[in-house]
Design a protein around this motif. Structure first.
Motif, PDB file in Angstrom:
ATOM      1  N   ASN A  64      39.369  33.516  40.312  1.00  7.06           N
ATOM      2  CA  ASN A  64      38.860  32.472  41.219  1.00  7.06           C
ATOM      3  C   ASN A  64      38.416  32.801  42.593  1.00  7.06           C
ATOM      4  OD1 ASN A  64      40.158  29.514  40.291  1.00  7.06           O
ATOM      5  ND2 ASN A  64      41.495  30.833  39.455  1.00  7.06           N
ATOM      6  N   ARG A  65      38.418  34.237  42.615  1.00  5.74           N
ATOM      7  CA  ARG A  65      37.424  34.804  43.880  1.00  5.74           C
ATOM      8  C   ARG A  65      35.923  33.953  43.836  1.00  5.74           C
ATOM      9  NH1 ARG A  65      38.402  40.763  43.909  1.00  5.74           N
ATOM     10  NH2 ARG A  65      36.787  40.803  45.635  1.00  5.74           N
ATOM     11  N   LYS A  66      35.697  33.925  45.110  1.00  2.87           N
ATOM     12  CA  LYS A  66      34.340  33.468  45.255  1.00  2.87           C
ATOM     13  C   LYS A  66      33.435  34.640  45.075  1.00  2.87           C
ATOM     14  CE  LYS A  66      35.689  30.114  48.751  1.00  2.87           C
ATOM     15  NZ  LYS A  66      35.374  29.737  50.303  1.00  2.87           N
ATOM     16  N   PRO A  67      32.111  33.979  44.641  1.00  8.60           N
ATOM     17  CA  PRO A  67      31.056  35.057  44.254  1.00  8.60           C
ATOM     18  C   PRO A  67      30.800  36.045  45.515  1.00  8.60           C
ATOM     19  CG  PRO A  67      30.289  32.880  43.662  1.00  8.60           C
ATOM     20  CD  PRO A  67      31.580  32.619  44.369  1.00  8.60           C
ATOM     21  N   ASP A  68      30.547  37.363  45.231  1.00  5.25           N
ATOM     22  CA  ASP A  68      30.319  38.268  46.413  1.00  5.25           C
ATOM     23  C   ASP A  68      29.024  39.136  46.080  1.00  5.25           C
ATOM     24  OD1 ASP A  68      30.988  40.247  44.580  1.00  5.25           O
ATOM     25  OD2 ASP A  68      33.137  40.076  45.433  1.00  5.25           O
ATOM     26  N   LYS A  69      28.592  39.906  46.778  1.00  6.82           N
ATOM     27  CA  LYS A  69      27.468  40.924  46.785  1.00  6.82           C
ATOM     28  C   LYS A  69      27.318  41.528  45.166  1.00  6.82           C
ATOM     29  CE  LYS A  69      24.469  44.477  48.631  1.00  6.82           C
ATOM     30  NZ  LYS A  69      24.435  45.159  49.947  1.00  6.82           N
ATOM     31  N   GLU A  70      28.667  41.943  44.888  1.00  5.52           N
ATOM     32  CA  GLU A  70      28.776  42.790  43.572  1.00  5.52           C
ATOM     33  C   GLU A  70      28.749  41.652  42.494  1.00  5.52           C
ATOM     34  OE1 GLU A  70      31.568  45.499  43.990  1.00  5.52           O
ATOM     35  OE2 GLU A  70      30.350  47.125  45.418  1.00  5.52           O
ATOM     36  N   HIS A  71      29.195  40.431  42.644  1.00  4.58           N
ATOM     37  CA  HIS A  71      29.599  39.688  41.633  1.00  4.58           C
ATOM     38  C   HIS A  71      28.992  38.234  42.018  1.00  4.58           C
ATOM     39  CE1 HIS A  71      32.582  42.624  41.091  1.00  4.58           C
ATOM     40  NE2 HIS A  71      32.602  42.590  39.906  1.00  4.58           N
ATOM     41  N   PRO A  72      27.523  38.310  42.128  1.00  8.15           N
ATOM     42  CA  PRO A  72      27.111  36.979  42.761  1.00  8.15           C
ATOM     43  C   PRO A  72      26.917  35.643  41.574  1.00  8.15           C
ATOM     44  CG  PRO A  72      25.244  38.493  41.636  1.00  8.15           C
ATOM     45  CD  PRO A  72      26.550  39.459  41.727  1.00  8.15           C
ATOM     46  N   TYR A  73      27.453  35.999  40.538  1.00 10.62           N
ATOM     47  CA  TYR A  73      27.666  35.108  39.416  1.00 10.62           C
ATOM     48  C   TYR A  73      29.085  34.544  39.399  1.00 10.62           C
ATOM     49  CZ  TYR A  73      23.041  35.662  37.955  1.00 10.62           C
ATOM     50  OH  TYR A  73      21.324  35.652  37.744  1.00 10.62           O
ATOM     51  N   GLY A  74      30.021  35.236  40.281  1.00  6.01           N
ATOM     52  CA  GLY A  74      31.410  34.788  40.066  1.00  6.01           C
ATOM     53  C   GLY A  74      32.288  35.753  39.365  1.00  6.01           C
ATOM     54  N   HIS A  75      33.595  35.541  39.417  1.00  7.23           N
ATOM     55  CA  HIS A  75      34.400  36.292  38.796  1.00  7.23           C
ATOM     56  C   HIS A  75      35.228  35.785  37.507  1.00  7.23           C
ATOM     57  CE1 HIS A  75      33.894  37.721  42.915  1.00  7.23           C
ATOM     58  NE2 HIS A  75      34.312  38.954  42.571  1.00  7.23           N
ATOM     59  N   GLU A  76      35.013  34.778  37.278  1.00  8.47           N
ATOM     60  CA  GLU A  76      35.424  33.985  35.909  1.00  8.47           C
ATOM     61  C   GLU A  76      35.633  34.669  34.970  1.00  8.47           C
ATOM     62  OE1 GLU A  76      32.948  32.851  37.264  1.00  8.47           O
ATOM     63  OE2 GLU A  76      33.479  30.613  38.480  1.00  8.47           O
ATOM     64  N   ARG A  77      35.210  35.784  34.554  1.00  7.57           N
ATOM     65  CA  ARG A  77      35.411  36.766  33.364  1.00  7.57           C
ATOM     66  C   ARG A  77      36.727  37.484  33.323  1.00  7.57           C
ATOM     67  NH1 ARG A  77      29.344  38.302  31.722  1.00  7.57           N
ATOM     68  NH2 ARG A  77      28.823  36.534  30.153  1.00  7.57           N
ATOM     69  N   PHE A  78      37.066  37.479  34.866  1.00  2.00           N
ATOM     70  CA  PHE A  78      38.580  38.424  34.631  1.00  2.00           C
ATOM     71  C   PHE A  78      39.573  37.650  34.256  1.00  2.00           C
ATOM     72  CE2 PHE A  78      36.280  40.594  38.448  1.00  2.00           C
ATOM     73  CZ  PHE A  78      36.965  41.901  38.020  1.00  2.00           C
ATOM     74  N   ASP A  79      39.367  36.332  33.938  1.00  2.00           N
ATOM     75  CA  ASP A  79      40.423  35.545  32.915  1.00  2.00           C
ATOM     76  C   ASP A  79      40.400  36.212  31.609  1.00  2.00           C
ATOM     77  OD1 ASP A  79      41.919  33.042  32.882  1.00  2.00           O
ATOM     78  OD2 ASP A  79      40.600  32.845  31.185  1.00  2.00           O
ATOM     79  N   CYS A  80      39.238  36.436  31.186  1.00  2.00           N
ATOM     80  CA  CYS A  80      38.864  36.777  29.712  1.00  2.00           C
ATOM     81  C   CYS A  80      39.442  38.357  29.685  1.00  2.00           C
ATOM     82  CB  CYS A  80      37.586  37.025  29.392  1.00  2.00           C
ATOM     83  SG  CYS A  80      36.663  35.341  29.520  1.00  2.00           S
ATOM     84  N   VAL A  81      39.498  39.148  30.646  1.00  2.00           N
ATOM     85  CA  VAL A  81      40.069  40.568  30.681  1.00  2.00           C
ATOM     86  C   VAL A  81      41.643  40.639  30.610  1.00  2.00           C
ATOM     87  CG1 VAL A  81      40.229  42.395  32.155  1.00  2.00           C
ATOM     88  CG2 VAL A  81      38.057  41.403  32.102  1.00  2.00           C
TER      89      VAL A  81
END
Length: 302
Positions: A64-81
């Motif tokens: 649920n972290r907001k997109p940043d420079k290194e992850h411009p598309y967001g962090h939703e895949r951490f849920d999958c991790v």
């Protein structure tokens, strides 16, 4: 700033931690008091579940972290991790339960308890089954509401614990009735259910991480919605991909090539807005416009 889904997931995870700590304490007391090694092992198992819930909390926080420079598309895949990590823990649990049962069934272990466990162990085992099953349905409901793979994995983790407690209950009851072989036999059957749940969770998480398309039903609904928009003459291409618990959509529409650029843009914007409004899980919709053949001009009479 926590969104509503994150708040739900974190609340459920914290409640599960509290439940597991309480349950492991009661099981430990019952195991010592009633002279049940199975119950003491089950207490350690429940305490280890706290580790799995911490993984869920970290996964939800990261996703649920907001997109940043290194992850411009967001962090939703951490849920999958997080879901994959929990699937690994679940698989290891199932394998250990099954191995222990097979070892005892084949004579590699001694499942005859010299002293039959006291009734307290039987009561706590039954209560553990009920509580863990309740935690499964509680967490499963939150996972469905938030569409969280990590929470769904945690729900199945609770279900695996309930099944393990069924094995403990059968073993304790069998020992008290003079049939200790019921314990390892139940363990083998239970391990198969746990292993299947682990594989299903892993496959779902991997699918979300490898750009798997949405199901045909959802894609067809999107296709019909696009065609229903004004000035859209056809859908040349519609591609979807899962990104964690979100969906990305790429669509190519066919419109009259003779209209102005502004009108073409307005049509594309209508398609974009309609998709994101009707399907809340769509995080991003890209619309490309392909011109149809120019309408033939009417022949002038000589």
């Amino acid at each position: 700033m926590e969104n509503s889904n994150e708040k739900i997931a974190l609340k459920v995870s914290r409640n599960c931690i509290a439940g597991n700590v309480f349950l492991s304490g009661v099981k430990l007391w019952a195991g010592i008091y009633a002279n049940s090694s199975a119950m003491i092992s089950d207490a350690a198992h429940s305490l280890s579940d706290v580790f799995g819930t911490i993984i869920v909390i970290l996964g939800v926080k990261m996703a649920n972290r907001k997109p940043d420079k290194e992850h411009p598309y967001g962090h939703e895949r951490f849920d999958c991790v997080a879901a994959i990590c929990l699937a690994a823990v679940l698989f290891a649990t199932g394998a250990a339960v099954g191995y222990s049962g097979l070892q005892k069934l084949t004579g590699g272990g001694n499942f005859v308890n010299p002293t039959a466990p006291g009734p307290a162990a039987l009561i706590v085992a039954a209560a553990s089954i009920a509580l863990k099953e309740a935690m499964y349905w509680y967490t499963r409901a939150a996972a469905k509401k938030t569409d969280s793979g990590a929470l769904m994995a945690e729900a199945w983790h609770h279900r695996s614990d309930a099944l393990s407690s069924v094995g403990s209950f059968a073993g304790i009851l069998g020992a008290r009735l003079g049939y200790p072989i019921l314990d390892p036999a139940a363990c083998v059957v239970i391990s198969l259910f746990i292993l299947k749940a682990a594989v299903d969770i892993f496959r779902n998480a991997v699918g979300r991480m490898t750009d798997r398309a949405c199901d045909d039903k959802l894609s067809n609904e999107m296709h019909d919605l696009i065609l229903a928009q004004e000035d859209v003459e056809g859908v040349d291409q519609l591609k979807t991909r899962l990104f964690g618990d979100k969906i990305y959509v790429d669509v190519e529409i066919n419109i009259d090539g003779g209209i102005t650029l502004n009108d073409a843009h307005d049509t594309a914007q209508r398609v974009h807005d309609a998709i994101e409004e009707k399907f809340p899980k769509v995080k991003h919709c890209m619309v490309h416009v392909n011109p149809a053949h120019l309408k033939s001009e009417p022949e002038q009479s000589e």
